[in-house]
Design an enzyme around this catalytic site. Structure first.
Site, PDB file in Angstrom:
ATOM      1  N   TYR A 111    -105.796  84.235  74.276  1.00 24.31           N
ATOM      2  CA  TYR A 111    -104.973  83.390  75.147  1.00 24.31           C
ATOM      3  C   TYR A 111    -104.425  82.164  74.418  1.00 24.31           C
ATOM      4  CZ  TYR A 111    -106.873  86.090  78.992  1.00 24.31           C
ATOM      5  OH  TYR A 111    -107.218  87.112  79.816  1.00 24.31           O
ATOM      6  N   LYS A 150    -118.161  91.517  72.561  1.00 25.34           N
ATOM      7  CA  LYS A 150    -117.883  92.840  72.006  1.00 25.34           C
ATOM      8  C   LYS A 150    -118.074  92.751  70.489  1.00 25.34           C
ATOM      9  CE  LYS A 150    -116.332  97.009  72.770  1.00 25.34           C
ATOM     10  NZ  LYS A 150    -117.230  98.019  73.286  1.00 25.34           N
ATOM     11  N   ASP A 167    -118.800  96.071  77.581  1.00 24.51           N
ATOM     12  CA  ASP A 167    -118.683  97.264  78.436  1.00 24.51           C
ATOM     13  C   ASP A 167    -119.966  97.511  79.215  1.00 24.51           C
ATOM     14  OD1 ASP A 167    -118.690  97.491  75.531  1.00 24.51           O
ATOM     15  OD2 ASP A 167    -119.299  99.562  75.796  1.00 24.51           O
ATOM     16  N   ASP A 176    -112.104  86.643  81.840  1.00 23.11           N
ATOM     17  CA  ASP A 176    -111.020  86.912  82.780  1.00 23.11           C
ATOM     18  C   ASP A 176    -111.306  88.223  83.518  1.00 23.11           C
ATOM     19  OD1 ASP A 176    -108.610  86.927  84.077  1.00 23.11           O
ATOM     20  OD2 ASP A 176    -107.363  86.940  82.302  1.00 23.11           O
TER      21      ASP A 176
END
Ligand code: NAI
Length: 408
Positions: A150, A217, A271, A295
């Site tokens: 972002y 991640k 995940d 988000d």
């Protein structure tokens, strides 16, 4: 007597009994939800403190209303008012598509350095939810608000910048990226990770919660998301070493049983977090995440408890804090007095907590819970609640006020 909140280096916010709070009504449904919400805050403060404390509201013109009256969507003077007052609340602001205008929301967050986006997500009965046991969700997400993908550093396929960048990378870094790629840069830094995780762990400690999960991640993006994991652990141990227990310590030193008063800091691959919040949501109290993961997970959790119309949010920095409805301007409902005002009302409860006016905050939350429990709701929720009466936005606000007034 000043009506402005100040910050004391040791004691935190100093809030006068009569305090001036700036608000931005917002675009679209903003006017409707603000008209419903403001009396709820006033009623809760009056009831909680027997009239000894009160809020004087100061309107800041922004968005379409600001543009129509002043020619500016969001002036520097408005941002300065928010910064000077330390605390503000806002409705949704539209981002006109295709006019090359930067989102006003992003501008507010970046210019005031509101680095932590905080979203507490819990279930209100009997709102319809897509899962079997939504009441098990009571999770607060701390999303880093200022970096990651972002940060806005990206170039389009075959642009001059991408041609230069891919050539440079081939020559200097021995990579083989084709200039038909669009390229985005994902910056994640130790400083910004540390201040976010520090806030998240502080919140868990203050609220007596059992765990903070670092969501990342890092198995794939070893230095960015993996960095978030590494610096997150370091921050938790550096700032809260006396209360924090890592998962390794939990098993090696405590036989898997978290000692009373301690906070477990653990990490999970992103995940897996999506799977686990569905399968065992009760194991999550606080999730700290980089911008993109945060988000995704905050909206997924909001859906898990029945939708965005009731999920509150806050954007907090070291200088000031802005509390806001998490949904958009809902142009389809604008001016119809039918929107759900709960998101901004519950964001106001977070604001009252932030100010240390917790008694009023609790009354607001109880008011919302009781109003929804009474079988009345707005158009977005009523059809999914058997036997529920659909009421307008303004009427729902009045019901909440009445439940607060009559609360024992
Ligand atoms: P949206 O959240 O405005 O609407 C999505 C759907 O949810 C619509 O069907 C709408 O009717 C419904 N909805 C949203 N809030 C509701 C409420 N309180 N009560 C009942 N139903 C509600 O999202 P959309 O359409 O993507 O965005 C519209 C505008 O809002 C855009 O200009 C966008 O940039 C802006 N926006 C602003 C945000 C903010 O100020 N923080 C956040 C998200 C979008």
């Amino acid at each position: 007597m000043t009506k402005i909140i100040s910050i004391d280096k040791d004691a935190g916010l100093k809030v006068p009994d009569c305090v001036e709070i700036p608000f931005i009504e917002g675009d679209g449904i903003g006017a409707d939800i603000w008209r419903a919400a403001q009396p709820v805050f006033d009623t809760a403060v009056e009831k909680a403190f027997n009239g000894k404390k009160r809020i004087e509201w100061l309107e800041i013109l922004a968005g379409e209303k600001g543009f129509n009256k002043t020619g500016e969507w969001l002036s520097d003077a408005s941002l300065k008012i928010i910064e000077d007052h330390r605390v503000a609340i806002k409705g949704p602001l539209a981002t006109p598509v295709g006019r090359g205008m930067r989102s006003l929301n992003v501008r507010i967050r970046q210019e005031l350095d509101l680095f932590a986006c905080i979203r507490p997500i819990r279930y209100f009965s009997p709102v319809q939810s897509p899962v079997k046991a939504p009441e098990k969700v009571d999770i607060t997400v701390f999303r880093e608000n200022t970096e990651d993908l972002y940060a806005g550093i990206e170039w389009s396929s075959e642009s001059e910048e991408v041609v230069k960048l891919t050539a440079f990378m081939k020559k200097e870094l021995d990579t083989d990226l084709c200039s038909t790629n669009s390229i985005g840069i994902k910056p994640i830094s130790p400083e910004k990770t540390r201040r976010l995780v520090r806030r998240a762990v502080a919140y868990a400690v203050e609220h007596g919660l059992k765990s903070v999960t670092l969501m990342h991640k890092g198995n794939i993006m070893k230095f960015t998301e993996g960095g978030f994991r590494k610096w997150g652990y370091q921050a938790a141990l550096d700032y809260f070493g006396d209360v924090v227990v890592t998962e390794k310590d939990l098993w090696e030193t405590h036989d898997g049983v978290l000692p009373e008063g301690k906070v477990l800091v653990r990490d999970r691959i992103a995940d897996m977090v999506f799977a686990e919040v569905l399968l065992k949501p009760e194991e999550f109290d606080v999730i700290a995440a980089p911008n993109l993961n945060g988000d995704y997970i905050s909206d997924a959790l909001a859906a898990q408890v029945g939708g965005l119309g009731i999920a509150p949010g806050a954007n907090i920095g070291d200088r000031c804090a802005v509390f806001e409805a998490t949904h958009g301007t809902a142009p389809d409902l604008a001016g119809t007095d039918s929107a759900n005002p709960c998101s901004i009302i519950l964001s106001g409860a977070m604001m009252l907590d932030h100010m240390g006016w917790n008694k009023a905050a609790d009354l607001v939350r109880q008011g919302v819970a009781t109003a929804l429990g009474s079988g009345k709701a707005t158009i977005d929720l009523a059809p999914g609640m058997p036997g529920c009466q659909e009421v307008p936005c303004s009427a729902f606000g009045k019901i909440i006020c009445e439940t607060i007034r009559t609360a024992s």
